[in-house]
Scaffold this motif. Structure first.
Motif, PDB file in Angstrom:
ATOM      1  N   PRO A   1       0.821  -1.209   0.000  1.00 21.65           N
ATOM      2  CA  PRO A   1       0.000   0.000   0.000  1.00 21.65           C
ATOM      3  C   PRO A   1       0.856   1.260   0.000  1.00 21.65           C
ATOM      4  O   PRO A   1       2.038   1.232   0.333  1.00 21.65           O
ATOM      5  N   MET A   2       0.206   2.360  -0.332  1.00 24.49           N
ATOM      6  CA  MET A   2       0.884   3.654  -0.290  1.00 24.49           C
ATOM      7  C   MET A   2       1.098   4.031   1.172  1.00 24.49           C
ATOM      8  O   MET A   2       0.237   3.782   2.011  1.00 24.49           O
ATOM      9  N   ARG A   3       2.224   4.638   1.448  1.00 19.36           N
ATOM     10  CA  ARG A   3       2.531   4.974   2.835  1.00 19.36           C
ATOM     11  C   ARG A   3       2.888   6.449   3.008  1.00 19.36           C
ATOM     12  O   ARG A   3       3.631   6.792   3.907  1.00 19.36           O
ATOM     13  N   GLU A   4       2.350   7.294   2.167  1.00 22.91           N
ATOM     14  CA  GLU A   4       2.635   8.713   2.299  1.00 22.91           C
ATOM     15  C   GLU A   4       1.961   9.241   3.560  1.00 22.91           C
ATOM     16  O   GLU A   4       0.782   9.011   3.793  1.00 22.91           O
ATOM     17  N   ALA A   5       2.728   9.944   4.370  1.00 23.70           N
ATOM     18  CA  ALA A   5       2.188  10.490   5.623  1.00 23.70           C
ATOM     19  C   ALA A   5       1.356  11.743   5.359  1.00 23.70           C
ATOM     20  O   ALA A   5       0.344  11.973   6.019  1.00 23.70           O
ATOM     21  N   ASP A   6       1.799  12.534   4.409  1.00 25.10           N
ATOM     22  CA  ASP A   6       1.099  13.771   4.107  1.00 25.10           C
ATOM     23  C   ASP A   6      -0.178  13.472   3.327  1.00 25.10           C
ATOM     24  O   ASP A   6      -0.175  12.716   2.355  1.00 25.10           O
ATOM     25  N   MET A   7      -1.278  14.068   3.727  1.00 21.97           N
ATOM     26  CA  MET A   7      -2.574  13.826   3.087  1.00 21.97           C
ATOM     27  C   MET A   7      -2.559  14.243   1.612  1.00 21.97           C
ATOM     28  O   MET A   7      -3.157  13.578   0.776  1.00 21.97           O
ATOM     29  N   ASN A   8      -1.891  15.345   1.314  1.00 24.88           N
ATOM     30  CA  ASN A   8      -1.825  15.802  -0.080  1.00 24.88           C
ATOM     31  C   ASN A   8      -1.043  14.813  -0.947  1.00 24.88           C
ATOM     32  O   ASN A   8      -1.428  14.526  -2.077  1.00 24.88           O
ATOM     33  N   ASP A   9       0.074  14.300  -0.407  1.00 24.65           N
ATOM     34  CA  ASP A   9       0.853  13.310  -1.146  1.00 24.65           C
ATOM     35  C   ASP A   9       0.048  12.035  -1.357  1.00 24.65           C
ATOM     36  O   ASP A   9       0.087  11.430  -2.428  1.00 24.65           O
ATOM     37  N   ARG A  10      -0.682  11.620  -0.339  1.00 22.56           N
ATOM     38  CA  ARG A  10      -1.493  10.412  -0.441  1.00 22.56           C
ATOM     39  C   ARG A  10      -2.594  10.603  -1.491  1.00 22.56           C
ATOM     40  O   ARG A  10      -2.845   9.727  -2.316  1.00 22.56           O
ATOM     41  N   ALA A  11      -3.244  11.749  -1.476  1.00 21.67           N
ATOM     42  CA  ALA A  11      -4.297  12.024  -2.450  1.00 21.67           C
ATOM     43  C   ALA A  11      -3.732  12.039  -3.866  1.00 21.67           C
ATOM     44  O   ALA A  11      -4.347  11.511  -4.799  1.00 21.67           O
ATOM     45  N   SER A  12      -2.562  12.619  -4.012  1.00 19.95           N
ATOM     46  CA  SER A  12      -1.919  12.657  -5.320  1.00 19.95           C
ATOM     47  C   SER A  12      -1.592  11.236  -5.799  1.00 19.95           C
ATOM     48  O   SER A  12      -1.826  10.890  -6.961  1.00 19.95           O
ATOM     49  N   SER A  13      -1.085  10.412  -4.898  1.00 22.31           N
ATOM     50  CA  SER A  13      -0.761   9.024  -5.261  1.00 22.31           C
ATOM     51  C   SER A  13      -2.014   8.238  -5.627  1.00 22.31           C
ATOM     52  O   SER A  13      -2.016   7.455  -6.574  1.00 22.31           O
ATOM     53  N   GLU A  14      -3.070   8.449  -4.884  1.00 22.02           N
ATOM     54  CA  GLU A  14      -4.327   7.749  -5.177  1.00 22.02           C
ATOM     55  C   GLU A  14      -4.869   8.182  -6.542  1.00 22.02           C
ATOM     56  O   GLU A  14      -5.385   7.350  -7.292  1.00 22.02           O
ATOM     57  N   THR A  15      -4.738   9.441  -6.866  1.00 22.82           N
ATOM     58  CA  THR A  15      -5.171   9.927  -8.177  1.00 22.82           C
ATOM     59  C   THR A  15      -4.333   9.285  -9.284  1.00 22.82           C
ATOM     60  O   THR A  15      -4.875   8.841 -10.297  1.00 22.82           O
ATOM     61  N   ASP A  16      -3.029   9.230  -9.061  1.00 20.38           N
ATOM     62  CA  ASP A  16      -2.144   8.600 -10.043  1.00 20.38           C
ATOM     63  C   ASP A  16      -2.526   7.138 -10.268  1.00 20.38           C
ATOM     64  O   ASP A  16      -2.569   6.660 -11.405  1.00 20.38           O
ATOM     65  N   TRP A  17      -2.803   6.409  -9.187  1.00 20.22           N
ATOM     66  CA  TRP A  17      -3.184   5.006  -9.304  1.00 20.22           C
ATOM     67  C   TRP A  17      -4.525   4.861 -10.012  1.00 20.22           C
ATOM     68  O   TRP A  17      -4.732   3.951 -10.812  1.00 20.22           O
ATOM     69  N   SER A  18      -5.430   5.767  -9.729  1.00 15.48           N
ATOM     70  CA  SER A  18      -6.738   5.720 -10.390  1.00 15.48           C
ATOM     71  C   SER A  18      -6.584   5.892 -11.902  1.00 15.48           C
ATOM     72  O   SER A  18      -7.193   5.157 -12.693  1.00 15.48           O
ATOM     73  N   ILE A  19      -5.754   6.831 -12.300  1.00 15.14           N
ATOM     74  CA  ILE A  19      -5.490   7.054 -13.728  1.00 15.14           C
ATOM     75  C   ILE A  19      -4.826   5.825 -14.339  1.00 15.14           C
ATOM     76  O   ILE A  19      -5.185   5.380 -15.437  1.00 15.14           O
ATOM     77  N   GLU A  20      -3.866   5.256 -13.627  1.00 17.07           N
ATOM     78  CA  GLU A  20      -3.163   4.065 -14.110  1.00 17.07           C
ATOM     79  C   GLU A  20      -4.133   2.893 -14.297  1.00 17.07           C
ATOM     80  O   GLU A  20      -4.099   2.192 -15.308  1.00 17.07           O
ATOM     81  N   LEU A  21      -5.028   2.703 -13.345  1.00 16.85           N
ATOM     82  CA  LEU A  21      -5.984   1.602 -13.441  1.00 16.85           C
ATOM     83  C   LEU A  21      -6.985   1.826 -14.575  1.00 16.85           C
ATOM     84  O   LEU A  21      -7.375   0.878 -15.266  1.00 16.85           O
ATOM     85  N   ARG A  22      -7.388   3.066 -14.783  1.00 19.33           N
ATOM     86  CA  ARG A  22      -8.278   3.368 -15.919  1.00 19.33           C
ATOM     87  C   ARG A  22      -7.577   3.084 -17.242  1.00 19.33           C
ATOM     88  O   ARG A  22      -8.186   2.559 -18.187  1.00 19.33           O
ATOM     89  N   THR A  23      -6.298   3.426 -17.300  1.00 19.92           N
ATOM     90  CA  THR A  23      -5.517   3.148 -18.509  1.00 19.92           C
ATOM     91  C   THR A  23      -5.441   1.656 -18.761  1.00 19.92           C
ATOM     92  O   THR A  23      -5.619   1.193 -19.888  1.00 19.92           O
ATOM     93  N   ARG A  24      -5.200   0.888 -17.716  1.00 21.71           N
ATOM     94  CA  ARG A  24      -5.132  -0.576 -17.867  1.00 21.71           C
ATOM     95  C   ARG A  24      -6.485  -1.142 -18.293  1.00 21.71           C
ATOM     96  O   ARG A  24      -6.551  -2.088 -19.069  1.00 21.71           O
ATOM     97  N   ASP A  25      -7.582  -0.551 -17.820  1.00 21.27           N
ATOM     98  CA  ASP A  25      -8.899  -1.017 -18.230  1.00 21.27           C
ATOM     99  C   ASP A  25      -9.105  -0.740 -19.718  1.00 21.27           C
ATOM    100  O   ASP A  25      -9.636  -1.580 -20.449  1.00 21.27           O
ATOM    101  N   ARG A  26      -8.676   0.430 -20.173  1.00 20.16           N
ATOM    102  CA  ARG A  26      -8.767   0.746 -21.611  1.00 20.16           C
ATOM    103  C   ARG A  26      -7.930  -0.239 -22.418  1.00 20.16           C
ATOM    104  O   ARG A  26      -8.337  -0.688 -23.489  1.00 20.16           O
ATOM    105  N   GLN A  27      -6.771  -0.585 -21.889  1.00 18.87           N
ATOM    106  CA  GLN A  27      -5.903  -1.520 -22.603  1.00 18.87           C
ATOM    107  C   GLN A  27      -6.497  -2.923 -22.625  1.00 18.87           C
ATOM    108  O   GLN A  27      -6.333  -3.652 -23.601  1.00 18.87           O
ATOM    109  N   ARG A  28      -7.222  -3.293 -21.577  1.00 22.88           N
ATOM    110  CA  ARG A  28      -7.904  -4.592 -21.560  1.00 22.88           C
ATOM    111  C   ARG A  28      -8.913  -4.636 -22.706  1.00 22.88           C
ATOM    112  O   ARG A  28      -9.005  -5.628 -23.433  1.00 22.88           O
ATOM    113  N   LYS A  29      -9.646  -3.547 -22.886  1.00 25.62           N
ATOM    114  CA  LYS A  29     -10.605  -3.471 -23.985  1.00 25.62           C
ATOM    115  C   LYS A  29      -9.883  -3.472 -25.340  1.00 25.62           C
ATOM    116  O   LYS A  29     -10.362  -4.050 -26.314  1.00 25.62           O
ATOM    117  N   LEU A  30      -8.718  -2.834 -25.387  1.00 26.23           N
ATOM    118  CA  LEU A  30      -7.931  -2.799 -26.609  1.00 26.23           C
ATOM    119  C   LEU A  30      -7.446  -4.194 -26.989  1.00 26.23           C
ATOM    120  O   LEU A  30      -7.426  -4.558 -28.166  1.00 26.23           O
TER     121      LEU A  30
END
Length: 152
Positions: free
Chosen positions: A66-95
């Motif tokens: 799991p992500m272990r960023e202590a700062d809430m802003n860093d954690r939110a940024s990481s979660e956003t990055d992972w969300s984008i990455e997972l959406r990309t992988r879903d698009r690639q699954r369809k591809l």
């Protein structure tokens, strides 16, 4: 018309470069002859392999913990990055499903021809988007009909 996301375009370009040796399909040869079919088969298979490799990297990163960023802003940024990455992988699954369909069309001798009109899709379009199933004109008409039905 379907477009590539940035990461998808990079994967596609790497796949094209890895197979582009001495041969490039051209208008001076029979359309969808054996050489062109072999080129597109190799391109589609390499593209699919590249997508699987990228997906494996993502999966490994997710399994590393799991992500272990202590700062809430860093954690939110990481979660956003992972969300984008997972959406990309879903698009690639369809591809991958579209790539598999293109490979089936190659096996059946239907690859390179419009599923609506039966006309040749064209080499330039297939080189740019090997999973294309319609000519540019048929695709545009399809998108206009979709837009009209969405607007209703």
């Amino acid at each position: 018309m379907a477009t590539f996301a940035t990461g998808e375009l990079e994967i596609f370009e790497k796949a094209k470069k890895s197979i582009a040796h001495d041969y490039m399909p051209g208008d001076d040869e029979p359309y969808m002859g054996e050489a062109q079919q072999n080129y597109f088969r190799m391109l589609l298979l390499e593209w699919k392999r590249s997508i699987h490799t990228a997906s494996s990297v993502t999966l490994q990163s997710l399994q590393d913990g799991p992500m272990r960023e202590a700062d809430m802003n860093d954690r939110a940024s990481s979660e956003t990055d992972w969300s984008i990455e997972l959406r990309t992988r879903d698009r690639q699954r369809k591809l991958i499903a579209k790539i598999d369909a293109a490979l089936r069309r190659l096996d059946e001798g239907e690859y390179g021809y419009c599923e609506v009109t039966g006309d040749p899709i064209g080499l330039r379009r297939l080189i740019a988007r090997p999973v294309a199933t319609m000519t540019v004109e048929a695709q545009e008409a399809h998108e206009r009909r979709e837009k009209i039905s969405r607007d209703d």
